[in-house]
Design a protein around this motif. Sequence first.
Motif, PDB file in Angstrom:
ATOM      1  N   GLN A  10      17.442  -2.936   4.315  1.00  0.00           N
ATOM      2  CA  GLN A  10      16.450  -3.530   5.218  1.00  0.00           C
ATOM      3  C   GLN A  10      16.353  -2.785   6.545  1.00  0.00           C
ATOM      4  O   GLN A  10      15.379  -2.933   7.285  1.00  0.00           O
ATOM      5  N   GLU A  11      17.358  -1.964   6.869  1.00  0.00           N
ATOM      6  CA  GLU A  11      17.376  -1.241   8.145  1.00  0.00           C
ATOM      7  C   GLU A  11      16.518   0.023   8.111  1.00  0.00           C
ATOM      8  O   GLU A  11      15.948   0.424   9.119  1.00  0.00           O
ATOM      9  N   CYS A  12      16.436   0.674   6.954  1.00  0.00           N
ATOM     10  CA  CYS A  12      15.796   1.998   6.942  1.00  0.00           C
ATOM     11  C   CYS A  12      14.655   2.151   5.948  1.00  0.00           C
ATOM     12  O   CYS A  12      14.057   3.225   5.859  1.00  0.00           O
ATOM     13  N   LYS A  13      14.339   1.108   5.191  1.00  0.00           N
ATOM     14  CA  LYS A  13      13.242   1.254   4.224  1.00  0.00           C
ATOM     15  C   LYS A  13      11.934   1.561   4.956  1.00  0.00           C
ATOM     16  O   LYS A  13      11.738   1.169   6.105  1.00  0.00           O
ATOM     17  N   GLU A  14      11.062   2.259   4.269  1.00  0.00           N
ATOM     18  CA  GLU A  14       9.824   2.717   4.918  1.00  0.00           C
ATOM     19  C   GLU A  14       8.617   2.315   4.059  1.00  0.00           C
ATOM     20  O   GLU A  14       8.599   2.535   2.849  1.00  0.00           O
ATOM     21  N   SER A  15       7.611   1.745   4.709  1.00  0.00           N
ATOM     22  CA  SER A  15       6.415   1.292   3.987  1.00  0.00           C
ATOM     23  C   SER A  15       5.648   2.473   3.406  1.00  0.00           C
ATOM     24  O   SER A  15       5.638   3.570   3.987  1.00  0.00           O
ATOM     25  N   ILE A  16       4.998   2.240   2.268  1.00  0.00           N
ATOM     26  CA  ILE A  16       4.183   3.280   1.638  1.00  0.00           C
ATOM     27  C   ILE A  16       2.810   2.704   1.289  1.00  0.00           C
ATOM     28  O   ILE A  16       2.624   1.478   1.229  1.00  0.00           O
ATOM     29  N   THR A  17       1.860   3.592   1.057  1.00  0.00           N
ATOM     30  CA  THR A  17       0.520   3.178   0.637  1.00  0.00           C
ATOM     31  C   THR A  17       0.385   3.396  -0.856  1.00  0.00           C
ATOM     32  O   THR A  17       0.750   4.455  -1.379  1.00  0.00           O
ATOM     33  N   LEU A  18      -0.128   2.403  -1.539  1.00  0.00           N
ATOM     34  CA  LEU A  18      -0.282   2.511  -2.993  1.00  0.00           C
ATOM     35  C   LEU A  18      -1.495   3.363  -3.339  1.00  0.00           C
ATOM     36  O   LEU A  18      -2.586   3.138  -2.820  1.00  0.00           O
ATOM     37  N   THR A  19      -1.301   4.317  -4.229  1.00  0.00           N
ATOM     38  CA  THR A  19      -2.423   5.134  -4.692  1.00  0.00           C
ATOM     39  C   THR A  19      -3.167   4.398  -5.798  1.00  0.00           C
ATOM     40  O   THR A  19      -2.626   3.483  -6.426  1.00  0.00           O
ATOM     41  N   ASP A  20      -4.384   4.786  -6.060  1.00  0.00           N
ATOM     42  CA  ASP A  20      -5.166   4.166  -7.142  1.00  0.00           C
ATOM     43  C   ASP A  20      -4.484   4.358  -8.493  1.00  0.00           C
ATOM     44  O   ASP A  20      -4.540   3.494  -9.371  1.00  0.00           O
ATOM     45  N   GLU A  21      -3.840   5.540  -8.627  1.00  0.00           N
ATOM     46  CA  GLU A  21      -3.155   5.845  -9.886  1.00  0.00           C
ATOM     47  C   GLU A  21      -2.011   4.862 -10.145  1.00  0.00           C
ATOM     48  O   GLU A  21      -1.852   4.340 -11.254  1.00  0.00           O
ATOM     49  N   VAL A  22      -1.214   4.579  -9.084  1.00  0.00           N
ATOM     50  CA  VAL A  22      -0.094   3.639  -9.216  1.00  0.00           C
ATOM     51  C   VAL A  22      -0.619   2.230  -9.480  1.00  0.00           C
ATOM     52  O   VAL A  22      -0.092   1.497 -10.316  1.00  0.00           O
ATOM     53  N   ARG A  23      -1.678   1.839  -8.777  1.00  0.00           N
ATOM     54  CA  ARG A  23      -2.255   0.502  -8.958  1.00  0.00           C
ATOM     55  C   ARG A  23      -2.698   0.287 -10.408  1.00  0.00           C
ATOM     56  O   ARG A  23      -2.473  -0.760 -11.007  1.00  0.00           O
ATOM     57  N   LYS A  24      -3.306   1.339 -10.982  1.00  0.00           N
ATOM     58  CA  LYS A  24      -3.811   1.238 -12.350  1.00  0.00           C
ATOM     59  C   LYS A  24      -2.654   1.260 -13.352  1.00  0.00           C
ATOM     60  O   LYS A  24      -2.612   0.475 -14.301  1.00  0.00           O
ATOM     61  N   LEU A  25      -1.686   2.186 -13.116  1.00  0.00           N
ATOM     62  CA  LEU A  25      -0.569   2.370 -14.046  1.00  0.00           C
ATOM     63  C   LEU A  25       0.271   1.098 -14.180  1.00  0.00           C
ATOM     64  O   LEU A  25       0.738   0.751 -15.267  1.00  0.00           O
ATOM     65  N   TYR A  26       0.473   0.384 -13.065  1.00  0.00           N
ATOM     66  CA  TYR A  26       1.339  -0.795 -13.067  1.00  0.00           C
ATOM     67  C   TYR A  26       0.556  -2.110 -13.035  1.00  0.00           C
ATOM     68  O   TYR A  26       1.140  -3.166 -12.772  1.00  0.00           O
ATOM     69  N   ASP A  27      -0.761  -2.029 -13.291  1.00  0.00           N
ATOM     70  CA  ASP A  27      -1.600  -3.232 -13.407  1.00  0.00           C
ATOM     71  C   ASP A  27      -1.455  -4.136 -12.174  1.00  0.00           C
ATOM     72  O   ASP A  27      -1.335  -5.369 -12.285  1.00  0.00           O
TER      73      ASP A  27
END
Length: 544
Positions: free
Chosen positions: A440-457
Amino acid sequence: MRTEDLLLQNKSCTQKDIEQAYSIQKDYGGHIGNILLNLGVISDQILVDTLCQQYHLSRFNQLDIQEIQKLSIQDLSTHFFIENKIFPLYETEDYLALATNNPFQVAVLSIIKQQINKEIKLYLATDEELRELRAIYETTEDEEEYDVFEDEVDRLKELASEAPIIKLVNNIFAKAVEGYVSDIHFESYKNGMKVRFRLDGVLKTVDLIPNKLKQSVTARLKLISKMNISESRLPQDGRISIKVSGQAIDIRASSVPTAFGESFVLRLLGNDSVDLNLEAMGFHQSNLTLLKQMLQRPNGILLTTGPTGSGKTSTLYAALHHIYSEDIKIITVEDPVEYQLEGISQIQVKHSIDYSFANALRSILRQDPDVIMIGEIRDTQTAQIAVQAALTGHLVLSTLHTNSAVGAIARLLDMGIEYFLLKSSIVGLMAQRLTRRLCQECKESITLTDEVRKLYDIDYLEQFIEAPLNPCKPIGCIKCNHSGYKGRMPILEVLPFDDKLIQKLDENRDFKDIRSLGYRTLKDDAILKFLEGHISLDEVVRLT
């Protein structure tokens, strides 16, 4: 032919005697010949003669006891032979002749065969004949040998009690407790001993013990585990209870002999580090609600599945903690008892005396329990008794080794349980894995790509999110030892055994698409925890 068939053929007993022996064997186990012997139906002589006929072995009475002299076998003490009731008779270039009354002690025979590196010829003897052989081996010479044996034990105890060794082992324990380690591995190699910690499911080397200290550390671990300090040829189990930094820690110890000495695995079972509160275990609220509904049922079977080390037992303990009250009686049958639970009767399985899950279950059903927890359903007998208990008004909680929740049905059918009995007894199924939680101290937010959104429904799964959308990736800092992960949390698949599921299983016993019924899979639960910022996408891929 079976022992009982030969006894009947030889008119040594009747069919009624055999039926009585079967009844005792069903409840308590044991060899049918020994049961008949203990009942007084047959004599020691008849049993030995029958076993010789059955297994084509020689009878000891064919030899002249006057001609037998004591034999010394390298690295095997007289004490070893007396303790195991097996005695060397004579030796040829090809084989060693041994006398015993028990041809089934495979482990002992294997040790002897390995030591002499030649074949074994067995002679079966009665108890009376073995007593005569024991007299040959119990000489004054043996007393000296036993003194040497005792001296060796004392030497090992001295090694184990040296201050530097005590300090070394205690420091390893302290590091493990401070780091919330689940297992400590002491692995013997040619040039010493490697110490590895399992943290969040991953092994990491933390220390190397030189060869000159290996025997002392081994002796120390055996001494505090209450193992036989002088036995190095057989696997052993033990238990350690210690206090580290004011915290009571219970440790389950296991040792096995390897090519370069003994290796130990210590499982830390510190009660203080386990929160047996269902609310605090990290389940999604929807899964938690389903689980609580199943636990409110007065009878039936609730099964949780998953591989070893996936947190199944901890979930069942938390479930018992949730339903515990003064109004009900809860009994558990475990192998081993991992955590002591207040107000709950816990029974330890003991395979050495044939006290198995099935035998223990038969006895506890007469103890008037309301809830029964079975550590694991391993065989058909245990499964049958669990189903019977559920059908006679008990709530039964247990674990099973399958990959998915619905896979438990196929596993039980393979065990020979009738499908109509499963329909009447099962109330719910769960599957579980443990995943590494992001630091929880060092995790970093990421932006979801369209490819990831589609791949993981993800468009479909977003409707189930119970926290703000915040997918993250691991970075690493001092707090998490630069791994990017700290702690673990469960991912869960909860499946009520309701009419919808029964209808699908009636149509197709291999039905697996639980999504079509509106329930989430392990993968769905993992992706939701990724979207909520609890775990990384790498963990989703690794586990599902």
